[in-house]
Design a protein around this motif. Sequence first.
Motif, PDB file in Angstrom:
ATOM      1  N   VAL A 188       0.858  -1.187   0.000  1.00 31.46           N
ATOM      2  CA  VAL A 188       0.000   0.000   0.000  1.00 31.46           C
ATOM      3  C   VAL A 188       0.891   1.233   0.000  1.00 31.46           C
ATOM      4  O   VAL A 188       2.065   1.145   0.335  1.00 31.46           O
ATOM      5  N   SER A 189       0.331   2.356  -0.365  1.00 35.19           N
ATOM      6  CA  SER A 189       1.049   3.634  -0.407  1.00 35.19           C
ATOM      7  C   SER A 189       2.309   3.519  -1.254  1.00 35.19           C
ATOM      8  O   SER A 189       3.405   3.830  -0.821  1.00 35.19           O
ATOM      9  N   ASP A 190       2.140   3.085  -2.459  1.00 34.54           N
ATOM     10  CA  ASP A 190       3.265   2.732  -3.313  1.00 34.54           C
ATOM     11  C   ASP A 190       3.538   3.820  -4.355  1.00 34.54           C
ATOM     12  O   ASP A 190       2.613   4.305  -4.991  1.00 34.54           O
ATOM     13  N   PRO A 191       4.791   4.232  -4.566  1.00 30.84           N
ATOM     14  CA  PRO A 191       5.089   5.180  -5.632  1.00 30.84           C
ATOM     15  C   PRO A 191       5.638   4.500  -6.884  1.00 30.84           C
ATOM     16  O   PRO A 191       6.147   5.181  -7.780  1.00 30.84           O
ATOM     17  N   VAL A 192       5.574   3.166  -6.958  1.00 29.23           N
ATOM     18  CA  VAL A 192       6.284   2.455  -8.016  1.00 29.23           C
ATOM     19  C   VAL A 192       5.732   2.788  -9.395  1.00 29.23           C
ATOM     20  O   VAL A 192       6.421   2.730 -10.407  1.00 29.23           O
ATOM     21  N   MET A 193       4.466   3.202  -9.445  1.00 33.28           N
ATOM     22  CA  MET A 193       3.848   3.559 -10.723  1.00 33.28           C
ATOM     23  C   MET A 193       4.613   4.678 -11.438  1.00 33.28           C
ATOM     24  O   MET A 193       4.787   4.643 -12.653  1.00 33.28           O
ATOM     25  N   ILE A 194       5.071   5.653 -10.673  1.00 36.41           N
ATOM     26  CA  ILE A 194       5.791   6.775 -11.266  1.00 36.41           C
ATOM     27  C   ILE A 194       7.087   6.273 -11.899  1.00 36.41           C
ATOM     28  O   ILE A 194       7.473   6.681 -12.990  1.00 36.41           O
ATOM     29  N   PHE A 195       7.753   5.357 -11.202  1.00 32.90           N
ATOM     30  CA  PHE A 195       8.989   4.795 -11.751  1.00 32.90           C
ATOM     31  C   PHE A 195       8.691   4.000 -13.008  1.00 32.90           C
ATOM     32  O   PHE A 195       9.351   4.156 -14.025  1.00 32.90           O
ATOM     33  N   SER A 196       7.655   3.180 -12.928  1.00 35.18           N
ATOM     34  CA  SER A 196       7.325   2.321 -14.055  1.00 35.18           C
ATOM     35  C   SER A 196       6.923   3.135 -15.289  1.00 35.18           C
ATOM     36  O   SER A 196       7.141   2.715 -16.417  1.00 35.18           O
ATOM     37  N   ALA A 197       6.347   4.314 -15.073  1.00 38.32           N
ATOM     38  CA  ALA A 197       5.959   5.159 -16.204  1.00 38.32           C
ATOM     39  C   ALA A 197       7.171   5.438 -17.086  1.00 38.32           C
ATOM     40  O   ALA A 197       7.055   5.559 -18.297  1.00 38.32           O
ATOM     41  N   TYR A 198       8.346   5.523 -16.468  1.00 41.66           N
ATOM     42  CA  TYR A 198       9.560   5.828 -17.230  1.00 41.66           C
ATOM     43  C   TYR A 198      10.415   4.604 -17.526  1.00 41.66           C
ATOM     44  O   TYR A 198      11.166   4.572 -18.480  1.00 41.66           O
ATOM     45  N   THR A 199      10.318   3.583 -16.660  1.00 44.51           N
ATOM     46  CA  THR A 199      11.212   2.438 -16.816  1.00 44.51           C
ATOM     47  C   THR A 199      10.527   1.217 -17.420  1.00 44.51           C
ATOM     48  O   THR A 199      11.183   0.219 -17.701  1.00 44.51           O
ATOM     49  N   GLY A 200       9.218   1.296 -17.580  1.00 47.48           N
ATOM     50  CA  GLY A 200       8.500   0.116 -18.055  1.00 47.48           C
ATOM     51  C   GLY A 200       8.481  -0.962 -16.991  1.00 47.48           C
ATOM     52  O   GLY A 200       8.179  -0.699 -15.838  1.00 47.48           O
ATOM     53  N   LYS A 201       8.882  -2.174 -17.363  1.00 53.39           N
ATOM     54  CA  LYS A 201       8.769  -3.276 -16.408  1.00 53.39           C
ATOM     55  C   LYS A 201       9.944  -3.362 -15.435  1.00 53.39           C
ATOM     56  O   LYS A 201       9.941  -4.184 -14.519  1.00 53.39           O
ATOM     57  N   TYR A 202      10.968  -2.503 -15.631  1.00 48.02           N
ATOM     58  CA  TYR A 202      12.099  -2.553 -14.703  1.00 48.02           C
ATOM     59  C   TYR A 202      11.788  -1.735 -13.454  1.00 48.02           C
ATOM     60  O   TYR A 202      12.019  -0.534 -13.414  1.00 48.02           O
ATOM     61  N   LEU A 203      11.234  -2.404 -12.449  1.00 46.96           N
ATOM     62  CA  LEU A 203      10.814  -1.699 -11.245  1.00 46.96           C
ATOM     63  C   LEU A 203      11.950  -1.641 -10.236  1.00 46.96           C
ATOM     64  O   LEU A 203      12.758  -2.570 -10.160  1.00 46.96           O
ATOM     65  N   PRO A 204      12.016  -0.569  -9.463  1.00 44.92           N
ATOM     66  CA  PRO A 204      13.048  -0.490  -8.437  1.00 44.92           C
ATOM     67  C   PRO A 204      12.977  -1.697  -7.499  1.00 44.92           C
ATOM     68  O   PRO A 204      11.887  -2.209  -7.242  1.00 44.92           O
ATOM     69  N   LYS A 205      14.124  -2.144  -7.016  1.00 47.78           N
ATOM     70  CA  LYS A 205      14.227  -3.226  -6.019  1.00 47.78           C
ATOM     71  C   LYS A 205      13.902  -4.613  -6.561  1.00 47.78           C
ATOM     72  O   LYS A 205      13.855  -5.580  -5.802  1.00 47.78           O
ATOM     73  N   LEU A 206      13.631  -4.709  -7.848  1.00 45.31           N
ATOM     74  CA  LEU A 206      13.194  -5.989  -8.387  1.00 45.31           C
ATOM     75  C   LEU A 206      14.210  -6.531  -9.377  1.00 45.31           C
ATOM     76  O   LEU A 206      14.849  -5.769 -10.099  1.00 45.31           O
ATOM     77  N   TRP A 207      14.340  -7.850  -9.409  1.00 45.03           N
ATOM     78  CA  TRP A 207      15.154  -8.477 -10.454  1.00 45.03           C
ATOM     79  C   TRP A 207      14.239  -8.895 -11.580  1.00 45.03           C
ATOM     80  O   TRP A 207      13.295  -9.652 -11.383  1.00 45.03           O
ATOM     81  N   VAL A 208      14.492  -8.368 -12.781  1.00 38.45           N
ATOM     82  CA  VAL A 208      13.610  -8.600 -13.920  1.00 38.45           C
ATOM     83  C   VAL A 208      14.435  -9.137 -15.080  1.00 38.45           C
ATOM     84  O   VAL A 208      15.596  -8.752 -15.268  1.00 38.45           O
ATOM     85  N   GLU A 209      13.835 -10.029 -15.859  1.00 37.78           N
ATOM     86  CA  GLU A 209      14.526 -10.572 -17.022  1.00 37.78           C
ATOM     87  C   GLU A 209      14.523  -9.541 -18.146  1.00 37.78           C
ATOM     88  O   GLU A 209      13.476  -8.976 -18.473  1.00 37.78           O
ATOM     89  N   ASN A 210      15.691  -9.289 -18.742  1.00 35.59           N
ATOM     90  CA  ASN A 210      15.728  -8.330 -19.851  1.00 35.59           C
ATOM     91  C   ASN A 210      15.581  -9.061 -21.189  1.00 35.59           C
ATOM     92  O   ASN A 210      15.351 -10.279 -21.223  1.00 35.59           O
ATOM     93  N   GLU A 211      15.739  -8.323 -22.293  1.00 35.38           N
ATOM     94  CA  GLU A 211      15.506  -8.913 -23.621  1.00 35.38           C
ATOM     95  C   GLU A 211      16.442 -10.095 -23.901  1.00 35.38           C
ATOM     96  O   GLU A 211      16.103 -11.005 -24.623  1.00 35.38           O
ATOM     97  N   GLU A 212      17.641 -10.025 -23.329  1.00 39.02           N
ATOM     98  CA  GLU A 212      18.595 -11.107 -23.597  1.00 39.02           C
ATOM     99  C   GLU A 212      18.402 -12.300 -22.670  1.00 39.02           C
ATOM    100  O   GLU A 212      19.223 -13.208 -22.644  1.00 39.02           O
ATOM    101  N   GLY A 213      17.355 -12.259 -21.873  1.00 33.94           N
ATOM    102  CA  GLY A 213      17.113 -13.382 -20.979  1.00 33.94           C
ATOM    103  C   GLY A 213      17.968 -13.383 -19.734  1.00 33.94           C
ATOM    104  O   GLY A 213      18.068 -14.382 -19.029  1.00 33.94           O
ATOM    105  N   LYS A 214      18.603 -12.248 -19.442  1.00 38.32           N
ATOM    106  CA  LYS A 214      19.419 -12.127 -18.236  1.00 38.32           C
ATOM    107  C   LYS A 214      18.612 -11.376 -17.173  1.00 38.32           C
ATOM    108  O   LYS A 214      17.794 -10.522 -17.504  1.00 38.32           O
ATOM    109  N   LEU A 215      18.890 -11.679 -15.922  1.00 40.04           N
ATOM    110  CA  LEU A 215      18.239 -10.919 -14.864  1.00 40.04           C
ATOM    111  C   LEU A 215      19.021  -9.632 -14.596  1.00 40.04           C
ATOM    112  O   LEU A 215      20.245  -9.652 -14.475  1.00 40.04           O
ATOM    113  N   VAL A 216      18.292  -8.518 -14.529  1.00 38.40           N
ATOM    114  CA  VAL A 216      18.942  -7.244 -14.201  1.00 38.40           C
ATOM    115  C   VAL A 216      18.200  -6.581 -13.052  1.00 38.40           C
ATOM    116  O   VAL A 216      17.026  -6.881 -12.787  1.00 38.40           O
ATOM    117  N   TYR A 217      18.899  -5.678 -12.387  1.00 42.75           N
ATOM    118  CA  TYR A 217      18.334  -5.032 -11.210  1.00 42.75           C
ATOM    119  C   TYR A 217      17.593  -3.759 -11.632  1.00 42.75           C
ATOM    120  O   TYR A 217      18.142  -2.892 -12.323  1.00 42.75           O
TER     121      TYR A 217
END
Lengths: 289, 547
Positions: free
Chosen positions: B237-266
Amino acid sequence: MHHKSKGYKAFTFFNTIFLIIVALLCLLPLLHLLAVSLSDKAAANGNLVTFLPVNFTVNAYSKTFTNSTFLTSIWISLKRTFLGTLLSMFLITTAGYALSKEFRGRNFFMWFFVFTMLFSGGLIPNYILVTSLGLKDTIWALILPGAFGAYNLILIKNFFSTIPISLEEAALIDGASFFTVFRKIYLPLSLPGLATVGLFIMVGNWNSWFDGILYMSSTDKYPLASFLQTVVVQGNMQDMQLDADSAAAMSERTLKAAQIFIGALPILSVYPFLQKYFVKGIVMGAVKE
Amino acid sequence: MKKKTLLMTTSLLALTLAGCGGTNDAGTESTAGPEKVDGKYDPMVTITVGKQQDELAGKYKTGESLNDNVLTRWGEEELGIKIDTTLLGGDANNYNTKLRLALTGAEKLPDVVPVYDTQLLADLIESGQVKEVSEDMEQYMPERLKEIYDEFPNTFNPVTKDGKTYGFAIAPFLTESQVMLIRQDWLDNLGLEAPTNMEEFEQVLDAFTNDDPDQNGKKDTYGYTFSGKNGYNTSWVSDPVMIFSAYTGKYLPKLWVENEEGKLVYGSIQEGNKEALQTLRDWYEKGYINKEMAVLEPWDAMGDFTTGKAGIVLGRPWMYGTVSDLETNVEGAEIGAYPWIEGIKEDKTYQSGETNDGWFVFNKDFTNMEAFFDYYDKMYDISFGEGDFQYGIFEGYDYDMVDGKPTYNPKEFNEPMDEVINAGKMIFFKNAPKVNEINAFAKVYKGEEPENGIELKAASQKPTHIKGYAISAEQQDTLIPDAFNGVPTATMAKNGEQLNTLENEVFTKIIYGEKDIDAYDQFVQDWHEKGGDKITEEINEWYDSVK
């Protein structure tokens, strides 16, 4: 004896103001808590309450006093504090009396106790010890491990040492035994010290929560402090699967405030009765040397 | 004393293996176990469990307690299964401490151990105290549960070692996506529509801050309240992650996400974060966002919304239940629920989601897996609205039958109560499992007739609440679970905390205007140098091993 100098007046003035501020700092949080506990849930959730209740209600108190877990835990805490303080005081005063005398091996015993202040086995050995003694899930797991505190022992021992030895000698000549001396001279003369240390121990027993959580495997054996610890600490991020029912209940600040306030009451009400010993001071001279 | 413990342990064992002949307490196979008669075990099976007690779990009716309440009695009477909590912890920390102490051999592990920490999970598996369960799952797990677990294969990562499975996730389920709650009356006062993109969002923030939305003639309101105390992605609750996602897409702060090359990035170091920080910094300067956001816990950050100071807050749909106190505090206040705004970089903004609430592992000597699965499966009836739990969990607790119809309003119960008693919290794994609750809300929102208990309960909620859940159901595809759910890597254990602190500090100082925006670039560089690169490498090694 009053000094009417300007400097003295200024000192008294600022001293008074300073002490008033300190007193308020102690009092205001408690008042705030009381106000929250007597307010309506919505106002409390919106941080609208300062020192006066908003939309006065005793709902939180009636809920608290119908909560059986809360009541059992308060009973366990009372029992623990009473038994724990009694046992600790007995151990510490008898040991303190003996150690305030000169005898062979005194230094060894003193170091033996002080050693426990400096080094402890740590959590795991303690836990294994308490568990294999079969104390787990009994009230003795809360009382016994902390019953003999070396720090309190030193306080009491030093206090006994200030009592003039001539008093004891006079009594011994009159035919008193060491026990009579201990009971009839040392204990009554040391009331201020006993009250201070007693309060330490009492507050310590009342407030300690970690041992309850550690050694009890059911909430109905928790002392009050452990119960409050589980209830009052705010929900954490890991509680992902919350639902609407839980979320509404979780924000019940009034209930938490009421429980904390009730939890603080017993100690608050003991304090005034011990207060007189603190102000009386230490020396009540029967013999002057 | 020793005799007593010995006696206790043996009697416990005997109870656990009740029906195995009692005296023979070692090596008895479950084949000789208790008979199931009409779905009930005879003699009764006792399963000892560990429970992490959260703050809501201590609520029972008078006379009930952890080991004797409506749910335990139901288990004994209906299933012939007695649930006995032998290891109890308060918050996550001291629960983990107790589990670790149990691991030292000071005491027997409970039969069923819920674990919420991946490191501890790995240690338990490593210790050899934990049962390998793949065969039991194959043999005893009911079909409907198998289907659910098949949907979340990633949840097996932390409990798999050398190709063997040592447990499974507790009630795997993708959390509900968050919704945006807005002061509808403020929007109406100002003649505005709910924002759908970044530009409109900013306009609304400006109007909420400067155009006196509550029409009291004072400049005492602002736009958006959120919490930054635990980082800028609370996923709760009370999350600001939407503002970050507006600019970063699926790369959210604090999260490990798979990039286009299939690697996990921070997420926090990806492109776009700097722009997001710049935006928040501007907003902070203009007074659009909570002035104290960096010191507020998520729960506290909602306070400004509840008192009518802030106009927008984001969170899981159930959050409405908490902030609806606003309608009591402020006359004329009305809350509207809306989907998240669109992003700048991609057409939608993302949120982080979780897929499970810890993991189950089992004592290696536990032989009643069949009984466990029977019990666990029955708990799922709660979320499917079936069987004994058709209308709710227990009559007189979370629902009541009045005039032949179920009611969920505790004030209308036959014995009226202030609030329902959530028997789901009495379950030893913290929460009743969830499956399709949001779909029930979505169905009710569309105006369809409610059929089962879950839908009836949904229909009994307030309209904004229903709408919030319906939006949540639509937005489910914007949820991104953390791709890394393994044991903290060596470098992570060493430098992770430090990097975390650095990140929070830099982000906050930039937003507060205490540091130049270029401090972000410095942070990214520091992150790489101070262990981030090593961590990325280790995490990708892990990822390759589980993929």
